[in-house]
Design a protein around this motif. Structure first.
Motif, PDB file in Angstrom:
ATOM      1  N   LEU A 140      14.963  -3.721 -18.735  1.00  0.00           N
ATOM      2  CA  LEU A 140      15.649  -4.569 -17.765  1.00  0.00           C
ATOM      3  C   LEU A 140      14.945  -4.524 -16.410  1.00  0.00           C
ATOM      4  N   ALA A 141      14.473  -3.336 -16.018  1.00  0.00           N
ATOM      5  CA  ALA A 141      13.736  -3.227 -14.757  1.00  0.00           C
ATOM      6  C   ALA A 141      12.444  -4.038 -14.812  1.00  0.00           C
ATOM      7  N   ILE A 142      11.795  -4.060 -15.979  1.00  0.00           N
ATOM      8  CA  ILE A 142      10.574  -4.859 -16.115  1.00  0.00           C
ATOM      9  C   ILE A 142      10.899  -6.340 -15.999  1.00  0.00           C
ATOM     10  N   MET A 143      12.007  -6.780 -16.573  1.00  0.00           N
ATOM     11  CA  MET A 143      12.392  -8.181 -16.478  1.00  0.00           C
ATOM     12  C   MET A 143      12.744  -8.583 -15.047  1.00  0.00           C
ATOM     13  N   MET A 144      13.190  -7.641 -14.231  1.00  0.00           N
ATOM     14  CA  MET A 144      13.510  -7.930 -12.834  1.00  0.00           C
ATOM     15  C   MET A 144      12.284  -7.927 -11.936  1.00  0.00           C
ATOM     16  N   SER A 145      11.148  -7.452 -12.428  1.00  0.00           N
ATOM     17  CA  SER A 145       9.963  -7.333 -11.602  1.00  0.00           C
ATOM     18  C   SER A 145       9.330  -8.708 -11.368  1.00  0.00           C
ATOM     19  N   ASP A 146       8.454  -8.759 -10.361  1.00  0.00           N
ATOM     20  CA  ASP A 146       7.809 -10.027 -10.043  1.00  0.00           C
ATOM     21  C   ASP A 146       6.659 -10.371 -10.953  1.00  0.00           C
ATOM     22  N   ARG A 147       6.192  -9.397 -11.733  1.00  0.00           N
ATOM     23  CA  ARG A 147       5.150  -9.652 -12.713  1.00  0.00           C
ATOM     24  C   ARG A 147       5.253  -8.613 -13.828  1.00  0.00           C
ATOM     25  N   ALA A 148       4.595  -8.884 -14.956  1.00  0.00           N
ATOM     26  CA  ALA A 148       4.682  -7.992 -16.101  1.00  0.00           C
ATOM     27  C   ALA A 148       3.819  -6.769 -15.851  1.00  0.00           C
ATOM     28  N   ARG A 149       4.464  -5.605 -15.847  1.00  0.00           N
ATOM     29  CA  ARG A 149       3.735  -4.344 -15.652  1.00  0.00           C
ATOM     30  C   ARG A 149       4.357  -3.302 -16.555  1.00  0.00           C
ATOM     31  N   GLY A 150       3.560  -2.359 -16.961  1.00  0.00           N
ATOM     32  CA  GLY A 150       4.081  -1.211 -17.681  1.00  0.00           C
ATOM     33  C   GLY A 150       4.662  -0.221 -16.700  1.00  0.00           C
ATOM     34  N   HIS A 151       5.668   0.503 -17.103  1.00  0.00           N
ATOM     35  CA  HIS A 151       6.356   1.473 -16.249  1.00  0.00           C
ATOM     36  C   HIS A 151       6.256   2.856 -16.886  1.00  0.00           C
ATOM     37  N   THR A 185      19.824  -4.469  -4.803  1.00  0.00           N
ATOM     38  CA  THR A 185      19.205  -4.841  -6.074  1.00  0.00           C
ATOM     39  C   THR A 185      18.043  -3.924  -6.410  1.00  0.00           C
ATOM     40  N   MET A 186      17.284  -3.529  -5.395  1.00  0.00           N
ATOM     41  CA  MET A 186      16.166  -2.616  -5.644  1.00  0.00           C
ATOM     42  C   MET A 186      16.661  -1.252  -6.123  1.00  0.00           C
ATOM     43  N   ILE A 187      17.760  -0.778  -5.552  1.00  0.00           N
ATOM     44  CA  ILE A 187      18.325   0.490  -6.019  1.00  0.00           C
ATOM     45  C   ILE A 187      18.765   0.371  -7.475  1.00  0.00           C
ATOM     46  N   ALA A 188      19.372  -0.765  -7.828  1.00  0.00           N
ATOM     47  CA  ALA A 188      19.750  -0.979  -9.225  1.00  0.00           C
ATOM     48  C   ALA A 188      18.523  -0.996 -10.123  1.00  0.00           C
ATOM     49  N   LYS A 189      17.445  -1.605  -9.662  1.00  0.00           N
ATOM     50  CA  LYS A 189      16.211  -1.643 -10.454  1.00  0.00           C
ATOM     51  C   LYS A 189      15.626  -0.238 -10.631  1.00  0.00           C
ATOM     52  N   LEU A 190      15.649   0.553  -9.563  1.00  0.00           N
ATOM     53  CA  LEU A 190      15.151   1.928  -9.672  1.00  0.00           C
ATOM     54  C   LEU A 190      16.013   2.751 -10.624  1.00  0.00           C
ATOM     55  N   ALA A 191      17.323   2.509 -10.610  1.00  0.00           N
ATOM     56  CA  ALA A 191      18.209   3.227 -11.541  1.00  0.00           C
ATOM     57  C   ALA A 191      17.908   2.836 -12.985  1.00  0.00           C
ATOM     58  N   LEU A 192      17.615   1.565 -13.225  1.00  0.00           N
ATOM     59  CA  LEU A 192      17.266   1.120 -14.577  1.00  0.00           C
ATOM     60  C   LEU A 192      15.933   1.704 -15.021  1.00  0.00           C
ATOM     61  N   GLU A 193      14.995   1.837 -14.075  1.00  0.00           N
ATOM     62  CA  GLU A 193      13.701   2.421 -14.422  1.00  0.00           C
ATOM     63  C   GLU A 193      13.812   3.891 -14.792  1.00  0.00           C
ATOM     64  N   ARG A 209       0.822  -1.213   0.000  1.00  0.00           N
ATOM     65  CA  ARG A 209       0.000   0.000   0.000  1.00  0.00           C
ATOM     66  C   ARG A 209       0.854   1.259   0.000  1.00  0.00           C
ATOM     67  N   PHE A 210       1.938   1.287   0.782  1.00  0.00           N
ATOM     68  CA  PHE A 210       2.762   2.484   0.867  1.00  0.00           C
ATOM     69  C   PHE A 210       3.791   2.563  -0.259  1.00  0.00           C
ATOM     70  N   MET A 211       4.305   1.422  -0.690  1.00  0.00           N
ATOM     71  CA  MET A 211       5.343   1.434  -1.717  1.00  0.00           C
ATOM     72  C   MET A 211       4.781   1.448  -3.124  1.00  0.00           C
ATOM     73  N   GLY A 212       3.610   0.892  -3.298  1.00  0.00           N
ATOM     74  CA  GLY A 212       3.090   0.697  -4.642  1.00  0.00           C
ATOM     75  C   GLY A 212       3.443  -0.681  -5.139  1.00  0.00           C
ATOM     76  N   HIS A 213       2.780  -1.122  -6.187  1.00  0.00           N
ATOM     77  CA  HIS A 213       2.941  -2.478  -6.695  1.00  0.00           C
ATOM     78  C   HIS A 213       4.063  -2.606  -7.720  1.00  0.00           C
ATOM     79  N   THR A 214       4.814  -1.522  -7.975  1.00  0.00           N
ATOM     80  CA  THR A 214       5.848  -1.586  -9.003  1.00  0.00           C
ATOM     81  C   THR A 214       7.219  -1.926  -8.443  1.00  0.00           C
ATOM     82  N   LEU A 215       7.326  -2.164  -7.147  1.00  0.00           N
ATOM     83  CA  LEU A 215       8.631  -2.376  -6.540  1.00  0.00           C
ATOM     84  C   LEU A 215       8.919  -3.835  -6.238  1.00  0.00           C
ATOM     85  N   GLY A 216       8.101  -4.763  -6.751  1.00  0.00           N
ATOM     86  CA  GLY A 216       8.357  -6.166  -6.501  1.00  0.00           C
ATOM     87  C   GLY A 216       9.515  -6.684  -7.331  1.00  0.00           C
TER      88      GLY A 216
END
Length: 360
Positions: free
Chosen positions: A349-360, A333-341, A297-304
């Motif tokens: 690459l950030a989408i491939m690291m996510s836990d499910r397919a989402r648009g960014h 790893t999350m910081i690396a994902k945020l940098a890729l986003e 709820r606080f982070m959002g669903h895009t950080l998985g």
């Protein structure tokens, strides 16, 4: 068209091959550079680990620092207040952790004797049900009593030795906080003509601050709830289990399971089946409420992160930095994902690291 040229039989050379070859070499060079970088970090782990801990502390304390400065508190006073607060928290944490581990070292013989007694009763019950004796082990696959007690005492000594590096961590933490007070001006000076680059850099920093602050707050809440709940149930060493639950909360799913196993086992051995089930229910309730309800709820669903990415991160950072690297593996790893986003060219690459397919 010149005479003699046969446009139907003469094939044009493929245009995509050079680009594909160049892209392949880019990936190979990038992978080699990553391996060299990780090996260098491993060689310098003694210096890198305290600096990483200080950097994470500074990032976590950035929102309180900004809040105090907006309320008119001078920057040096705000930094000093955070330095004293974090230093006091470290001191109390180490005192509590060392006391709990030393107490566990003294009580280890009692718990191991109880475990062996339950093991003998279980083996007798299985033998009475017709299980062949050659299939039943003679003793549980655990270390000897002296080894278990020595291990607990070694952990207690290790906690005491770790306090020697605390000063270096806190010193680097203070200088990083002082640096954060000048960071907005440096970003504006670094991107004077590229407004889009400055916006991306600030957006990335805000995302990192938000993730680490919320994750640290939820980990603190997890540790407090687990520690208080186990103390109310009557489980021994609730401070130790609360600290362990808070630290391992940074590791998704696997950390919660690893934190629950020793506490639930101690509850079963020291109190009984009902208290053990209550301890298990406590862990499940806390992790479901915080991990599945509050954090998304606080982070959002895009950080998985993908489970495969979590596993690889644990193995890679554990190899590079040891146990501290495993604790910091997911935030890194999350910081690396945020940098890729933050960059359109690497967002896939950030989408491939996510836990499910989402648009960014």
């Amino acid at each position: 068209m010149p005479p003699g040229m046969n446009t139907e039989n003469e094939a044009l050379p493929p245009l995509a091959a050079p680009d594909q070859t160049l892209s392949t070499w880019h990936w190979l060079l990038g992978g080699a550079a990553l391996v060299v970088l990780l090996a260098g970090l491993k060689a310098a782990a003694g210096v890198v680990t305290p600096l990483l801990l200080a950097a994470f502390l500074a990032i976590i304390c950035a929102p309180p620092l900004t809040w105090m400065r907006r309320r008119g508190v001078p920057g040096s006073v705000a930094v000093l207040a955070l330095f004293v607060a974090v230093g006091l928290a470290f001191f109390l944490l180490f005192l509590a952790l060392q006391g709990a581990v030393e107490s566990m070292a003294h009580q280890a013989p009692h718990y191991q004797a109880r475990l062996f007694g339950l093991f003998d009763e279980t083996m007798a019950w299985l033998a009475g049900r017709g299980v062949p004796a050659e299939l039943l082990p003679d003793r549980p696959p655990l270390p000897a009593l002296a080894d278990l007690t020595g291990l607990a005492r070694a952990v207690a000594g290790g906690v005491g030795q770790f306090t020697a590096t605390t000063f270096l961590v806190l010193l680097a933490f203070m200088f990083l906080l002082l640096e954060e007070t000048h960071l907005p001006g440096k970003l504006r000076a670094a991107f004077p003509r590229s407004r889009r680059g400055g916006v991306r850099a600030r957006r990335f920093l805000r995302s990192v601050y938000r993730y680490l602050f919320i994750k640290s707050a939820t980990s603190l809440a997890t540790g407090l709830l687990v520690g208080v709940g186990l103390a109310l149930i009557g489980v021994d060493f609730p401070v130790l289990w609360g600290i362990l639950a808070g630290l391992l909360n940074f590791i998704p799913t696997v950390g919660s399971i690893l934190a629950a196993i020793p506490a639930v086992l101690i509850a079963f051995l020291g109190l009984g089946v009902m208290e053990g089930l209550l301890a298990l229910a406590l862990y499940v309730a806390v992790n479901v409420v915080i991990g599945s309800v509050l954090e998304p709820r606080f982070m959002g669903h895009t950080l998985g992160l993908s489970p495969l990415v979590v596993l690889v991160s644990l193995m890679a950072w554990g190899w590079v930095l040891g146990p501290v690297g495993m604790l910091l593996s997911i935030p890194l790893t999350m910081i690396a994902k945020l940098a890729l986003e933050a960059q359109p060219g690497t967002r896939w690459l950030a989408i491939m690291m996510s836990d499910r397919a989402r648009g960014h």
